[in-house]
Design a protein around this motif. Structure first.
Motif, PDB file in Angstrom:
ATOM      1  N   ASP A 270     -37.593   2.803  12.843  1.00 32.57           N
ATOM      2  CA  ASP A 270     -37.710   3.558  11.600  1.00 32.57           C
ATOM      3  C   ASP A 270     -36.811   3.015  10.492  1.00 32.57           C
ATOM      4  OD1 ASP A 270     -38.375   5.322   9.635  1.00 32.57           O
ATOM      5  OD2 ASP A 270     -37.982   7.131  10.802  1.00 32.57           O
ATOM      6  N   PHE A 271     -37.399   2.158   9.665  1.00 37.67           N
ATOM      7  CA  PHE A 271     -36.657   1.541   8.564  1.00 37.67           C
ATOM      8  C   PHE A 271     -37.369   1.758   7.232  1.00 37.67           C
ATOM      9  CE2 PHE A 271     -35.548  -0.538  12.488  1.00 37.67           C
ATOM     10  CZ  PHE A 271     -34.170  -0.580  12.430  1.00 37.67           C
ATOM     11  N   GLU A 272     -38.084   2.866   7.124  1.00 33.15           N
ATOM     12  CA  GLU A 272     -38.821   3.163   5.894  1.00 33.15           C
ATOM     13  C   GLU A 272     -37.894   3.398   4.708  1.00 33.15           C
ATOM     14  OE1 GLU A 272     -41.700   6.276   6.322  1.00 33.15           O
ATOM     15  OE2 GLU A 272     -42.344   5.587   8.295  1.00 33.15           O
ATOM     16  N   TYR A 273     -36.654   3.804   4.975  1.00 34.79           N
ATOM     17  CA  TYR A 273     -35.719   4.147   3.899  1.00 34.79           C
ATOM     18  C   TYR A 273     -34.611   3.117   3.732  1.00 34.79           C
ATOM     19  CZ  TYR A 273     -37.916   8.728   4.473  1.00 34.79           C
ATOM     20  OH  TYR A 273     -38.821   9.756   4.554  1.00 34.79           O
ATOM     21  N   ALA A 274     -34.676   1.994   4.457  1.00 33.99           N
ATOM     22  CA  ALA A 274     -33.566   1.043   4.537  1.00 33.99           C
ATOM     23  C   ALA A 274     -33.290   0.348   3.203  1.00 33.99           C
ATOM     24  CB  ALA A 274     -33.859  -0.004   5.606  1.00 33.99           C
ATOM     25  N   GLY A 275     -32.032  -0.074   3.041  1.00 34.47           N
ATOM     26  CA  GLY A 275     -31.634  -0.815   1.849  1.00 34.47           C
ATOM     27  C   GLY A 275     -30.138  -0.718   1.608  1.00 34.47           C
ATOM     28  N   TRP A 276     -29.707  -1.098   0.413  1.00 36.48           N
ATOM     29  CA  TRP A 276     -28.290  -1.051   0.044  1.00 36.48           C
ATOM     30  C   TRP A 276     -27.833   0.382  -0.164  1.00 36.48           C
ATOM     31  CZ3 TRP A 276     -25.406  -5.215   0.611  1.00 36.48           C
ATOM     32  CH2 TRP A 276     -25.994  -6.473   0.534  1.00 36.48           C
ATOM     33  N   ASP A 277     -26.605   0.683   0.273  1.00 32.76           N
ATOM     34  CA  ASP A 277     -26.116   2.059   0.164  1.00 32.76           C
ATOM     35  C   ASP A 277     -24.598   2.088   0.321  1.00 32.76           C
ATOM     36  OD1 ASP A 277     -26.239   4.815  -0.159  1.00 32.76           O
ATOM     37  OD2 ASP A 277     -27.734   5.101   1.413  1.00 32.76           O
ATOM     38  N   ASP A 278     -24.055   3.284   0.175  1.00 34.25           N
ATOM     39  CA  ASP A 278     -22.635   3.544   0.413  1.00 34.25           C
ATOM     40  C   ASP A 278     -22.429   3.689   1.925  1.00 34.25           C
ATOM     41  OD1 ASP A 278     -20.082   4.646   0.703  1.00 34.25           O
ATOM     42  OD2 ASP A 278     -20.321   6.087  -0.921  1.00 34.25           O
ATOM     43  N   PRO A 279     -21.518   2.922   2.535  1.00 35.45           N
ATOM     44  CA  PRO A 279     -21.290   3.062   3.976  1.00 35.45           C
ATOM     45  C   PRO A 279     -20.850   4.462   4.373  1.00 35.45           C
ATOM     46  CG  PRO A 279     -19.566   1.737   2.955  1.00 35.45           C
ATOM     47  CD  PRO A 279     -20.649   1.890   1.939  1.00 35.45           C
ATOM     48  N   ALA A 280     -20.179   5.161   3.468  1.00 38.59           N
ATOM     49  CA  ALA A 280     -19.761   6.528   3.773  1.00 38.59           C
ATOM     50  C   ALA A 280     -20.972   7.437   3.957  1.00 38.59           C
ATOM     51  CB  ALA A 280     -18.856   7.069   2.668  1.00 38.59           C
ATOM     52  N   LYS A 281     -22.012   7.175   3.187  1.00 36.64           N
ATOM     53  CA  LYS A 281     -23.230   7.982   3.328  1.00 36.64           C
ATOM     54  C   LYS A 281     -23.899   7.713   4.674  1.00 36.64           C
ATOM     55  CE  LYS A 281     -27.719   8.717   1.096  1.00 36.64           C
ATOM     56  NZ  LYS A 281     -28.532   7.612   1.621  1.00 36.64           N
ATOM     57  N   LEU A 282     -23.966   6.444   5.072  1.00 41.54           N
ATOM     58  CA  LEU A 282     -24.529   6.114   6.378  1.00 41.54           C
ATOM     59  C   LEU A 282     -23.764   6.836   7.487  1.00 41.54           C
ATOM     60  CD1 LEU A 282     -25.955   3.094   7.979  1.00 41.54           C
ATOM     61  CD2 LEU A 282     -23.701   3.688   8.832  1.00 41.54           C
ATOM     62  N   ILE A 283     -22.428   6.801   7.423  1.00 39.90           N
ATOM     63  CA  ILE A 283     -21.615   7.422   8.469  1.00 39.90           C
ATOM     64  C   ILE A 283     -21.764   8.937   8.443  1.00 39.90           C
ATOM     65  CG2 ILE A 283     -19.249   7.787   9.273  1.00 39.90           C
ATOM     66  CD1 ILE A 283     -18.637   4.937   8.226  1.00 39.90           C
ATOM     67  N   CYS A 284     -21.775   9.528   7.258  1.00 37.10           N
ATOM     68  CA  CYS A 284     -21.950  10.987   7.151  1.00 37.10           C
ATOM     69  C   CYS A 284     -23.290  11.416   7.729  1.00 37.10           C
ATOM     70  CB  CYS A 284     -21.828  11.433   5.699  1.00 37.10           C
ATOM     71  SG  CYS A 284     -20.146  11.454   5.050  1.00 37.10           S
ATOM     72  N   ASP A 285     -24.350  10.675   7.417  1.00 41.61           N
ATOM     73  CA  ASP A 285     -25.670  11.017   7.952  1.00 41.61           C
ATOM     74  C   ASP A 285     -25.713  10.832   9.462  1.00 41.61           C
ATOM     75  OD1 ASP A 285     -26.758  11.786   5.535  1.00 41.61           O
ATOM     76  OD2 ASP A 285     -27.610   9.827   5.090  1.00 41.61           O
ATOM     77  N   PHE A 286     -25.059   9.801   9.960  1.00 41.21           N
ATOM     78  CA  PHE A 286     -24.967   9.583  11.408  1.00 41.21           C
ATOM     79  C   PHE A 286     -24.301  10.778  12.085  1.00 41.21           C
ATOM     80  CE2 PHE A 286     -22.582   8.059  15.112  1.00 41.21           C
ATOM     81  CZ  PHE A 286     -23.555   7.382  15.824  1.00 41.21           C
ATOM     82  N   ILE A 287     -23.258  11.312  11.449  1.00 38.56           N
ATOM     83  CA  ILE A 287     -22.544  12.467  11.998  1.00 38.56           C
ATOM     84  C   ILE A 287     -23.351  13.750  11.854  1.00 38.56           C
ATOM     85  CG2 ILE A 287     -20.490  13.928  11.684  1.00 38.56           C
ATOM     86  CD1 ILE A 287     -18.986  11.373  10.817  1.00 38.56           C
TER      87      ILE A 287
END
Length: 347
Positions: free
Chosen positions: A243-260
């Motif tokens: 599932d990479f429909e939303y993939a791209g450049w982003d804030d790493p903090a957002k990736l980690i927050c969403d992971f949590i």
């Protein structure tokens, strides 16, 4: 449900505007001959996914949601990102085998395994390594062609606007049923006030220039965006990622927050910290990321309450039903989940 391809009734519509004959032709172009079996996989919430099988093997066929109100080119976003990953030797994702933009479909190599239910330290390490693998793309010229991730955030203010917009879209719902009235009341009397209180507290810690300061290139990350163990498959202790429909450049903090925050396959707090440690080990330039995550995490908890209520917005509900999500009890179930999430993480 299973359906045998290559049958005589070629006028039958099996996926929107694609007929059995057209599907047979598309698969034949990829070297998949009839007869084949087509079995729906109900893992996705945005696209239709099938497992295609014949005596020679298995493949994944995906048809992407497209609507005038949803302009994102999901097929292009996912397929192009996967092609870049495979080109640099990442073998924990599918190969793109073929696509057809007219019918908005793509064929992918089949990944074995099942979604993990009990998360171990080994899972955490593999997830962090995968983020490192993805970010090897940043050193290639092709990285310039990668778009921002869906709902990408490049400054602190972007995070606040993200939640503001989600709250606003929910408060604009015009309830026409008892359940929708209850949801409307929950959003306006509990969720929105909690957000306004938190927003005031967080904003007081920064000046306008700090809130608007953009992340530098080195502070940004290439992200799968919708990243968590709900989008993994485990086979012989190895993780594969989907599932990479939303993939791209982003804030790493957002990736980690969403992971949590992701509620489907939840990660205990000590493992969340372990994930951050592993991310920092792989990507040392992000050494100060934990303080940014600590600051933004309560904000993204509220965002995820909003996400759990997406089905109450007509267009989001259409996308879920398109993907094959069971409609009976869907709204009641999502409201229950949002309530539980709010009481556990926001109150």
């Amino acid at each position: 449900n299973e359906f045998m391809g290559g049958v005589a009734n070629n006028s039958r519509i099996v996926m929107n505007d694609i007929t059995v004959k057209e599907l047979d032709r598309f698969l034949d172009e990829q070297g998949i001959s009839t007869p084949f079996k087509k079995k729906a996989i109900k893992n996705g919430r945005n696209s239709k996914v099938w497992k295609i099988s014949n005596p020679k093997g298995h493949w994944i066929l995906k048809q992407y949601y497209q609507h005038d109100a949803d302009k994102r080119d999901r097929l292009r976003a996912e397929a192009s990102f996967l092609e870049l990953l495979r080109n640099i030797g990442v073998d924990t994702v599918s190969n793109v085998l073929g696509m057809n933009k007219i019918f908005n479909i793509a064929l992918y190599s089949f990944l074995p395994g099942d979604k993990p239910t009990i998360i171990s330290s080994n899972h955490i390490r593999q997830a962090a390594k995968f983020i490192n693998d993805i970010n090897q793309l940043r050193y290639l010229p092709d990285s310039n062609n990668i778009s921002p991730a869906s709902d990408a955030c490049f400054c602190l203010l972007d995070h606040f606007n993200l939640v503001d917009n989600r709250i606003s879209s929910l408060t604009s719902i015009k309830p026409i049923s008892k359940l929708e009235t209850e949801v409307f009341s929950f959003v306006n009397k509990q969720l929105k006030p909690a957000w306004e209180k938190l927003k005031k507290q967080l904003l007081s810690q920064f000046g306008s220039s700090q809130l608007k300061k953009k992340l530098s290139f080195n502070e940004r990350i290439l992200s799968p965006s919708d990243f968590g163990f709900h989008n993994t498959l485990e086979y012989k202790n190895n993780l594969f990622f989907v599932d990479f429909e939303y993939a791209g450049w982003d804030d790493p903090a957002k990736l980690i927050c969403d992971f949590i925050c992701q509620p489907e396959v939840q990660v205990p707090e000590y493992q969340c910290n372990y994930f951050i440690e592993n991310i920092q080990n792989y990507l040392p330039r992000l050494s100060g990321i934990k303080s940014r995550v600590d600051y933004l995490l309560p904000l993204h908890r509220i965002k995820w309450c909003c996400i759990l209520l997406n089905e109450f917005k007509v267009e989001d509900r259409k996308r879920r039903l398109y993907a094959g999500v069971e409609s009976e009890g869907l709204l009641e179930d999502q409201f229950r989940k949002a309530n539980e999430y709010f009481n556990l993480y926001v109150l």
